[in-house]
Write a protein that holds these residues in place. Structure first.
Motif, mmCIF file in Angstrom:
data_model
loop_
_atom_site.group_PDB
_atom_site.id
_atom_site.type_symbol
_atom_site.label_atom_id
_atom_site.label_comp_id
_atom_site.label_asym_id
_atom_site.label_seq_id
_atom_site.Cartn_x
_atom_site.Cartn_y
_atom_site.Cartn_z
ATOM 1 N N LEU A 353 -40.057 -67.468 9.990
ATOM 2 C CA LEU A 353 -38.652 -67.105 10.221
ATOM 3 C C LEU A 353 -38.256 -67.334 11.678
ATOM 4 C CD1 LEU A 353 -38.614 -63.734 8.217
ATOM 5 C CD2 LEU A 353 -37.920 -65.983 7.401
ATOM 6 N N LYS A 354 -39.017 -68.178 12.365
ATOM 7 C CA LYS A 354 -38.819 -68.360 13.799
ATOM 8 C C LYS A 354 -37.426 -68.877 14.120
ATOM 9 C CE LYS A 354 -40.604 -68.067 17.893
ATOM 10 N NZ LYS A 354 -40.991 -66.765 18.428
ATOM 11 N N THR A 355 -36.946 -69.831 13.345
ATOM 12 C CA THR A 355 -35.622 -70.404 13.620
ATOM 13 C C THR A 355 -34.535 -69.347 13.499
ATOM 14 O OG1 THR A 355 -36.386 -72.534 12.755
ATOM 15 C CG2 THR A 355 -34.023 -72.224 12.987
ATOM 16 N N LEU A 356 -34.588 -68.572 12.420
ATOM 17 C CA LEU A 356 -33.602 -67.507 12.237
ATOM 18 C C LEU A 356 -33.746 -66.445 13.318
ATOM 19 C CD1 LEU A 356 -33.843 -67.028 8.355
ATOM 20 C CD2 LEU A 356 -32.099 -68.293 9.624
ATOM 21 N N GLU A 357 -34.989 -66.136 13.658
ATOM 22 C CA GLU A 357 -35.230 -65.116 14.673
ATOM 23 C C GLU A 357 -34.681 -65.548 16.032
ATOM 24 O OE1 GLU A 357 -38.992 -62.368 15.809
ATOM 25 O OE2 GLU A 357 -39.256 -64.504 16.164
ATOM 26 N N ASN A 358 -34.899 -66.797 16.396
ATOM 27 C CA ASN A 358 -34.395 -67.292 17.686
ATOM 28 C C ASN A 358 -32.875 -67.200 17.755
ATOM 29 O OD1 ASN A 358 -36.981 -67.861 18.554
ATOM 30 N ND2 ASN A 358 -36.903 -70.009 17.991
ATOM 31 N N SER A 359 -32.212 -67.555 16.663
ATOM 32 C CA SER A 359 -30.747 -67.467 16.634
ATOM 33 C C SER A 359 -30.292 -66.019 16.751
ATOM 34 C CB SER A 359 -30.217 -68.085 15.337
ATOM 35 O OG SER A 359 -30.559 -69.452 15.247
ATOM 36 N N TYR A 360 -30.998 -65.130 16.036
ATOM 37 C CA TYR A 360 -30.628 -63.713 16.120
ATOM 38 C C TYR A 360 -30.867 -63.155 17.518
ATOM 39 C CZ TYR A 360 -30.680 -58.685 15.453
ATOM 40 O OH TYR A 360 -30.435 -57.350 15.581
ATOM 41 N N LEU A 361 -31.998 -63.519 18.127
ATOM 42 C CA LEU A 361 -32.304 -63.033 19.475
ATOM 43 C C LEU A 361 -31.275 -63.533 20.482
ATOM 44 C CD1 LEU A 361 -36.198 -63.471 19.560
ATOM 45 C CD2 LEU A 361 -34.911 -61.336 19.427
ATOM 46 N N SER A 362 -30.834 -64.773 20.297
ATOM 47 C CA SER A 362 -29.799 -65.310 21.180
ATOM 48 C C SER A 362 -28.506 -64.507 21.046
ATOM 49 C CB SER A 362 -29.559 -66.777 20.845
ATOM 50 O OG SER A 362 -28.525 -67.318 21.638
ATOM 51 N N GLY A 363 -28.126 -64.205 19.799
ATOM 52 C CA GLY A 363 -26.929 -63.391 19.581
ATOM 53 C C GLY A 363 -27.095 -61.976 20.101
ATOM 54 N N SER A 364 -28.307 -61.425 19.923
ATOM 55 C CA SER A 364 -28.580 -60.072 20.411
ATOM 56 C C SER A 364 -28.453 -59.999 21.929
ATOM 57 C CB SER A 364 -29.982 -59.639 19.973
ATOM 58 O OG SER A 364 -30.316 -58.385 20.535
ATOM 59 N N LEU A 365 -29.020 -60.996 22.611
ATOM 60 C CA LEU A 365 -28.912 -61.027 24.075
ATOM 61 C C LEU A 365 -27.455 -61.161 24.511
ATOM 62 C CD1 LEU A 365 -30.312 -61.117 26.816
ATOM 63 C CD2 LEU A 365 -30.548 -63.591 26.548
ATOM 64 N N SER A 366 -26.706 -61.955 23.769
ATOM 65 C CA SER A 366 -25.282 -62.108 24.083
ATOM 66 C C SER A 366 -24.540 -60.789 23.900
ATOM 67 C CB SER A 366 -24.682 -63.195 23.194
ATOM 68 O OG SER A 366 -23.306 -63.337 23.441
ATOM 69 N N ARG A 367 -24.865 -60.061 22.821
ATOM 70 C CA ARG A 367 -24.205 -58.765 22.585
ATOM 71 C C ARG A 367 -24.550 -57.757 23.674
ATOM 72 N NH1 ARG A 367 -25.503 -60.297 17.298
ATOM 73 N NH2 ARG A 367 -27.483 -59.180 17.303
ATOM 74 N N MET A 368 -25.792 -57.768 24.144
ATOM 75 C CA MET A 368 -26.180 -56.838 25.211
ATOM 76 C C MET A 368 -25.610 -57.250 26.565
ATOM 77 S SD MET A 368 -30.102 -55.622 24.381
ATOM 78 C CE MET A 368 -30.805 -57.168 23.855
ATOM 79 N N SER A 369 -25.358 -58.544 26.731
ATOM 80 C CA SER A 369 -24.833 -59.025 28.012
ATOM 81 C C SER A 369 -23.334 -58.798 28.143
ATOM 82 C CB SER A 369 -25.142 -60.521 28.170
ATOM 83 O OG SER A 369 -26.522 -60.762 28.092
ATOM 84 N N ASN A 370 -22.653 -58.702 27.014
ATOM 85 C CA ASN A 370 -21.194 -58.561 27.056
ATOM 86 C C ASN A 370 -20.731 -57.344 27.850
ATOM 87 O OD1 ASN A 370 -20.689 -60.922 25.650
ATOM 88 N ND2 ASN A 370 -20.662 -59.923 23.651
ATOM 89 N N PRO A 371 -21.294 -56.138 27.647
ATOM 90 C CA PRO A 371 -20.856 -54.992 28.465
ATOM 91 C C PRO A 371 -21.077 -55.212 29.961
ATOM 92 C CG PRO A 371 -22.122 -54.245 26.566
ATOM 93 C CD PRO A 371 -22.267 -55.727 26.613
ATOM 94 N N ILE A 372 -22.165 -55.910 30.321
ATOM 95 C CA ILE A 372 -22.423 -56.167 31.745
ATOM 96 C C ILE A 372 -21.362 -57.100 32.310
ATOM 97 C CG2 ILE A 372 -24.081 -57.122 33.392
ATOM 98 C CD1 ILE A 372 -26.295 -56.365 31.476
ATOM 99 N N GLN A 373 -21.067 -58.172 31.557
ATOM 100 C CA GLN A 373 -20.026 -59.098 32.014
ATOM 101 C C GLN A 373 -18.689 -58.382 32.139
ATOM 102 O OE1 GLN A 373 -20.803 -61.952 33.070
ATOM 103 N NE2 GLN A 373 -22.773 -62.400 32.119
#
Length: 738
Positions: A353-373
């Motif tokens: 599930l690496k491909t799906l996981e990488n996409s999810y992790l990318s989205g997760s990092l984006s969601r966590m970065s949004n409040p900082i931005q």
């Protein structure tokens, strides 16, 4: 010999040369003929000569030839006799051999006939047993033996056997059909006896390996059909492309349908299929089959994982988008199925599930970065509300990932990246210029207030993160906790960086105030104050007021008490070091001055408790400080005696203090080198090694001794012998310890 020479000459002249070359010579044919005649005559004469000279030898050779001819005749006669005897022997052997060969052929035919009769009898016997038995296992054994008999080429043309073998094939098909049905039923009902019995039929038939491979392949095909049916998009859902994302008018219903089917398939169909495989493998293991395939279970799971990976990656964009967005849900479904199976060979492989996981992790990092931005997108200062929003997002992401340790670790790495991003953003906003370092104004300036707010936000973030980790204690792995806690150290370091300019300024002003101790003129007065507690020095009063004001004005607003305590400890340590150094350099000083200096030690201790309530936590520097507060009023003999009996005060400090008991001719080390007191302070900071400091002091004593000798004087300052002897003792002690 001469004959040989003549022959070689003739051959060379007439036989070994081209006739044209001979004729081209100047000699005529007559001359050549004449020469040949002469040569022949010479040969005849030479032959006659040789015959005459070797007449006896020629006669002996002739007699030997006659004897040889007689011997050859005898040998020829014997050979003829040998041939005749061989012919007689051959005729005597041929007849028995032909007779024996006939008997052997008869025996061979009898043996072949006997073998065929035995095989036919065995086929008929086994056929009869096969017809009379109802046990499938026994039938399988009989059929296997009959199959082996059928391979005998001698039985090919026997009608009785051919008929029996035709019936045997029909029986074999029936046995296989019944065993396959029984095996399927046993696997579905998880009946180990029925399953092992059916498998034993295939073992006895000699086809167990192929049967197991077919079963595993069939189960894999079933799983593939299940996955395909789940991931197949309903034709009623018409997808539309919008930018880089896939949207649909009924996207939520579409997603709900996908997840409902996935949950049902993994919980029911896929689970039941894998459970049957597990049961099959367990039964096979319990049967202790000969030469089983040890990779059967791992190969099935590997193929199933690869199949799942391929089907997921080949799905439609809409399905892939749904799986990427809710990847933890897919992971939870998959892991729950594995947990329910509870089989060591069936383990989760993160790579599928690496491909799906990488996409999810990318989205997760984006969601966590949004409040900082968002916090740093405007000119306004970040607030605790922004930190709260960030913590809520981080808590949500970490909580969702708790279903699987590998995902938790990857999400924790994203949290670490997020914290580093926050620290980097704040570090860019912090100012470290002169305005951030001033401590002389009545209140903090705008830059300092801004830095304090950033420092307090960092501390607030730390507290919230620690609370989140505490709430997840027992759920989040220790590795993830350590990973996130380790990233928080960057906030502690940045808080220290924010405080450092103020600390440097405070230390600088403290040193400036303490240096004024040398400017007060009444240290050498003879009068001793009766009330020790009221004898305060002006510089100490100023130092006490400064420490109290700077703490309440500039330091107490920092909420990270751990970092503040560390920095206050640094200030206290620097203040203690400076005060001890300048107090021992103070000269001239009377006993009354020493009494007042002791009061200053006590006053400083009380002042330092404002910024460092637990001075004892400073360790050795505080013990030296307390010892010095007692030593300052003692006599040189008492000081040295206390030092030799064991003291925490460095020997160099004691020696520097002893200079204050001397007259002006015994100059202090800095006076001896022509340094100012600030320069001496700088040198001591750069040379913390006790040996370097003792060398500096020894140089001052040696120069005083040399100066006194140059004056031809034997009257040394009374303190000099004590200091010299004490220094010698120190040097000897160091040599012994080394």
């Amino acid at each position: 010999m001469e004959i040989d020479a003549i022959c070689r000459d003739v051959c060379k002249t007439y036989l070994n040369r081209d006739i044209k070359a001979i004729l081209s010579e100047s000699m005529t044919i007559t001359e050549h003929v004449k020469k040949l005649a002469e040569t022949i005559e010479s040969l005849n004469k030479e032959l006659q000569k040789q015959v005459l000279e070797h007449h006896d030898d020629l006669l002996r050779q002739a007699s030997h030839a006659t004897k040889l001819e007689l011997v050859l005749n005898v040998i020829n006669m014997h050979i003829q006799n040998l041939f005749a005897n061989a012919e007689r022997l051959k005729s005597q052997l041929d007849l028995p051999y032909e007779t024996l060969e006939k008997h052997i052929n008869v025996l061979r035919n009898l043996n072949s006939a006997s073998h065929i009769l035995r095989q036919v009898g065995r086929v008929q016997q086994l056929s009869k047993r096969l017809a009379n038995t109802n046990d499938s296992v026994q039938k399988a054994s009989i059929l296997l033996e009959l199959e082996e008999l059928a391979t005998d080429q001698d039985l090919t043309d026997i009608d009785a056997v051919t008929t029996e073998l035709r019936n045997i094939r029909i029986q074999r098909q029936n046995v296989i059909k019944l065993a396959a049905g029984s095996l399927h039923q046993g696997l579905v009902n998880e009946n180990s006896i029925q399953t092992s019995t059916a498998l034993q039929v295939f073992v006895n038939l000699g086809t167990i390996k192929n049967k197991l491979e077919d079963l595993i392949k069939g189960y894999l095909d079933d799983c593939k059909d299940i996955i395909k049916s789940v991931l197949k998009i309903s034709s009623s859902n018409k997808l539309k492309s919008s930018g880089s994302r896939i949207t649909t008018s009924t996207s939520q219903e579409f997603r709900n349908k996908i997840w409902t089917e996935l949950e049902n398939s993994f919980a029911d169909e896929m689970y039941n299929t894998c459970k049957q495989v597990k049961f099959l493998l367990v039964v096979v293991k319990e049967m202790h089959l000969k030469n089983p395939d040890p990779e059967l279970s791992s190969q099935f799971w590997k193929n199933l994982s690869q199949l799942l990976k391929e089907e997921l990656t080949q799905s439609s964009p809409a399905v892939i988008q749904a799986l990427e967005d809710d990847y933890p849900k897919l992971l939870k479904i998959y892991c729950e199925m594995i947990k329910k199976l509870n089989y060591d060979e069936f383990k989760f492989d993160p790579t599928i599930l690496k491909t799906l996981e990488n996409s999810y992790l990318s989205g997760s990092l984006s969601r966590m970065s949004n409040p900082i931005q968002l916090m740093f997108s405007s000119e306004n200062m970040p607030s605790q509300d922004g930190i709260d929003d960030l913590i809520r997002v981080i808590t949500s992401e970490v909580s969702v990932a708790l279903i699987e340790e590998h995902l938790s670790e990857n999400i924790s790495k994203n949290v670490v990246k997020c914290i580093k991003m926050l620290v980097a953003k704040m570090e860019q906003q912090i100012e470290n210029g002169p305005e951030a370092a001033q401590v002389l104004a009545g209140s903090p300036n705008v830059v300092q207030q801004k830095n304090v707010q950033y420092c307090n936000l960092l501390h607030y973030m730390q507290l919230k993160t620690y609370r989140m980790l505490s709430n997840m204690k027992g759920s989040l792995s220790e590795t993830c906790v350590q990973m996130i806690e380790g990233s928080l150290q960057a906030m502690t370091l940045l808080s220290g960086v924010i405080l450092q300019p103020i600390v440097i300024s405070i230390n600088s002003i403290i040193e400036t105030i303490i240096v004024t101790i040398h400017m007060e003129k009444d240290w050498a007065r003879a009068q001793v104050t009766s009330n020790k507690n009221q004898s305060y020095s002006p510089y100490m009063k100023e130092l006490t007021q400064f420490i109290n004001r700077v703490y309440n004005t500039y330091l107490c607003n920092f909420q990270n008490k751990e970092v503040l305590s560390q920095k206050c400890n640094e200030i206290a340590l620097r203040c203690i070091d400076l005060f001890i150094l300048h107090s021992v350099l103070l000269r001239p000083i009377s006993q009354a001055g020493r009494q007042r200096l002791q009061n200053d030690y006590n006053s400083l201790e009380q002042s330092l408790k404002i910024i460092c309530p637990n001075l004892a936590d400073l360790g050795r520097p505080y013990r030296i400080f307390k010892s010095m507060s007692l030593l300052v009023t003692l006599s040189p003999h008492e000081i040295i005696q206390g030092q030799t009996s064991g003291s925490s005060v460095p020997d160099s400090i004691v020696l520097l203090m002893l200079f204050s008991f001397a007259g002006p001719e015994l100059a202090s080390p800095h006076q001896n080198t022509g340094w100012s007191i600030p320069k001496l302070t700088t040198w001591l900071d750069e040379h913390p090694n006790e040996g370097d400091r003792l060398d500096l002091i020894a140089g001052a004593l040696q120069r005083y001794e040399a100066s006194t000798r140059q004056k031809n004087s034997v009257n040394y300052d009374p303190i000099y012998p004590l200091m010299s002897q004490f220094l010698e003792q120190i040097v000897k002690m160091k040599q012994v310890t080394h």
